[in-house]
Design an enzyme around this catalytic site. Structure first.
Site, PDB file in Angstrom:
ATOM      1  N   ASP A  20     -15.548   3.213  -3.037  1.00  0.00           N
ATOM      2  CA  ASP A  20     -14.803   3.210  -1.766  1.00  0.00           C
ATOM      3  C   ASP A  20     -13.364   3.695  -1.961  1.00  0.00           C
ATOM      4  O   ASP A  20     -12.821   3.701  -3.062  1.00  0.00           O
ATOM      5  CB  ASP A  20     -14.758   1.795  -1.199  1.00  0.00           C
ATOM      6  CG  ASP A  20     -15.826   1.556  -0.147  1.00  0.00           C
ATOM      7  OD1 ASP A  20     -16.825   2.297  -0.128  1.00  0.00           O
ATOM      8  OD2 ASP A  20     -15.666   0.612   0.656  1.00  0.00           O
ATOM      9  N   HIS A  60     -15.314   7.882   4.673  1.00  0.00           N
ATOM     10  CA  HIS A  60     -14.927   6.472   4.789  1.00  0.00           C
ATOM     11  C   HIS A  60     -14.052   6.370   6.036  1.00  0.00           C
ATOM     12  O   HIS A  60     -12.825   6.499   5.979  1.00  0.00           O
ATOM     13  CB  HIS A  60     -14.167   6.059   3.533  1.00  0.00           C
ATOM     14  CG  HIS A  60     -14.021   4.582   3.339  1.00  0.00           C
ATOM     15  ND1 HIS A  60     -15.068   3.694   3.416  1.00  0.00           N
ATOM     16  CD2 HIS A  60     -12.914   3.826   3.052  1.00  0.00           C
ATOM     17  CE1 HIS A  60     -14.637   2.471   3.179  1.00  0.00           C
ATOM     18  NE2 HIS A  60     -13.336   2.516   2.978  1.00  0.00           N
ATOM     19  N   HIS A 215     -14.104  -0.510  -5.893  1.00  0.00           N
ATOM     20  CA  HIS A 215     -12.830   0.093  -5.500  1.00  0.00           C
ATOM     21  C   HIS A 215     -12.029   0.518  -6.732  1.00  0.00           C
ATOM     22  O   HIS A 215     -10.809   0.374  -6.778  1.00  0.00           O
ATOM     23  CB  HIS A 215     -12.019  -0.880  -4.649  1.00  0.00           C
ATOM     24  CG  HIS A 215     -12.670  -1.264  -3.360  1.00  0.00           C
ATOM     25  ND1 HIS A 215     -13.676  -2.213  -3.281  1.00  0.00           N
ATOM     26  CD2 HIS A 215     -12.482  -0.814  -2.096  1.00  0.00           C
ATOM     27  CE1 HIS A 215     -14.069  -2.341  -2.017  1.00  0.00           C
ATOM     28  NE2 HIS A 215     -13.365  -1.510  -1.284  1.00  0.00           N
TER      29      HIS A 215
END
Length: 264
Positions: A20, A60, A215
């Site tokens: 992400d 995203h 992440h």
């Protein structure tokens, strides 16, 4: 026939390992390159969006900007998507209280179209689950179909922080979607010192289709400008660990590109 059966993976442990927040910082992009794991999604309003190159990249979708810096602005002129300084709202409560669905649709279209000029998108997901308000979820699913991109759709809404008033309509929308639903795994809320153990415990999961979001960011001064840098570095170091790589190798790896090819 469900997706795993269509792909000949019925009864297997299948993992989409997803990076992400690409495009947010150079440290985030650098970790994506260093780890060599293909799947991730790009924050198109992010300052480093144009620096992401990969084979299985999605959009995203951004509607909030929660950090003091860097902050992100909408690509469109929608007033309901801006705070008093012109940035996206800092949190979901402010977004859901103010956002108009038609302005959200224009913004998400703009982000998808901008992404297509940078790379060949395979999928959609959203920053902070911004489309969990039911009317925004309907926009999200409709755009996924219109642009022939696979949307992230969780198997369960439990643990996602969905406000109770949203749950009945949101559950109905997700139950009716033709897109595959995945078992959502996200260690973001765990203390950094527990991150390695989380990844090692994946060895005990039963068969199914799992979506694991991380992440990861490189340990750099720029990356550490974000308040949550310890959790991002913890992901990076855990996913670099040889024992974690051994655990991940026990899953069948799946990309959103392969899912898209199977669906469309």
């Amino acid at each position: 026939m469900d997706l795993l059966e269509r792909l000949g993976l019925g009864g297997r442990r299948v993992l989409i390992l997803h990076h992400d927040d690409l495009g947010l910082t150079h440290a985030q992009n650098g970790a994506y390159q260093a780890l060599g794991l293909p799947t991730g999604s790009v924050m198109v309003p992010g300052a480093w969006a144009s620096g992401v190159k990969g084979e299985d990249l999605g959009v995203h979708l951004v509607l909030t900007s929660e950090w003091p810096a860097p902050r992100m602005r909408p690509l469109t002129e929608g007033e309901s998507l801006r705070d008093e300084a012109g940035y996206f709202p800092e949190g979901l409560e402010a977004l859901w209280r103010k956002a108009r669905a038609e302005e959200v649709e224009r913004e998400l279209k703009a982000q998808i179209q901008a992404a297509a000029k940078l790379f060949s998108p395979t999928h959609l997901d959203t920053h902070q689950g911004a489309v969990l308000r039911p009317d925004l979820a309907e926009v999200y699913l409709r755009l996924a179909e219109a642009y022939r991109l696979v949307p992230l759709v969780p198997e369960s809404l439990e643990g996602l922080g969905v406000p109770p008033p949203f749950l009945p309509e949101l559950a109905r929308l997700l139950s009716e979607t033709p897109f595959p639903r995945v078992r959502f795994l996200d260690p973001y809320g765990l203390p950094p010192e527990e991150r390695l153990g989380f990844y090692l415990d994946l060895a005990h999961l039963p068969p199914g289709l799992y979506y694991l979001v991380h992440h990861s960011a490189l340990p750099t001064p720029e990356g550490r400008a974000l308040p949550d840098w310890p959790t991002r570095e913890a992901d990076y170091f855990a996913l670099s660990h040889p024992e974690v790589r051994r655990v991940l190798a026990e899953f069948h790896p799946l990309t959103w590109r392969a899912v898209r090819e199977a669906l469309f």
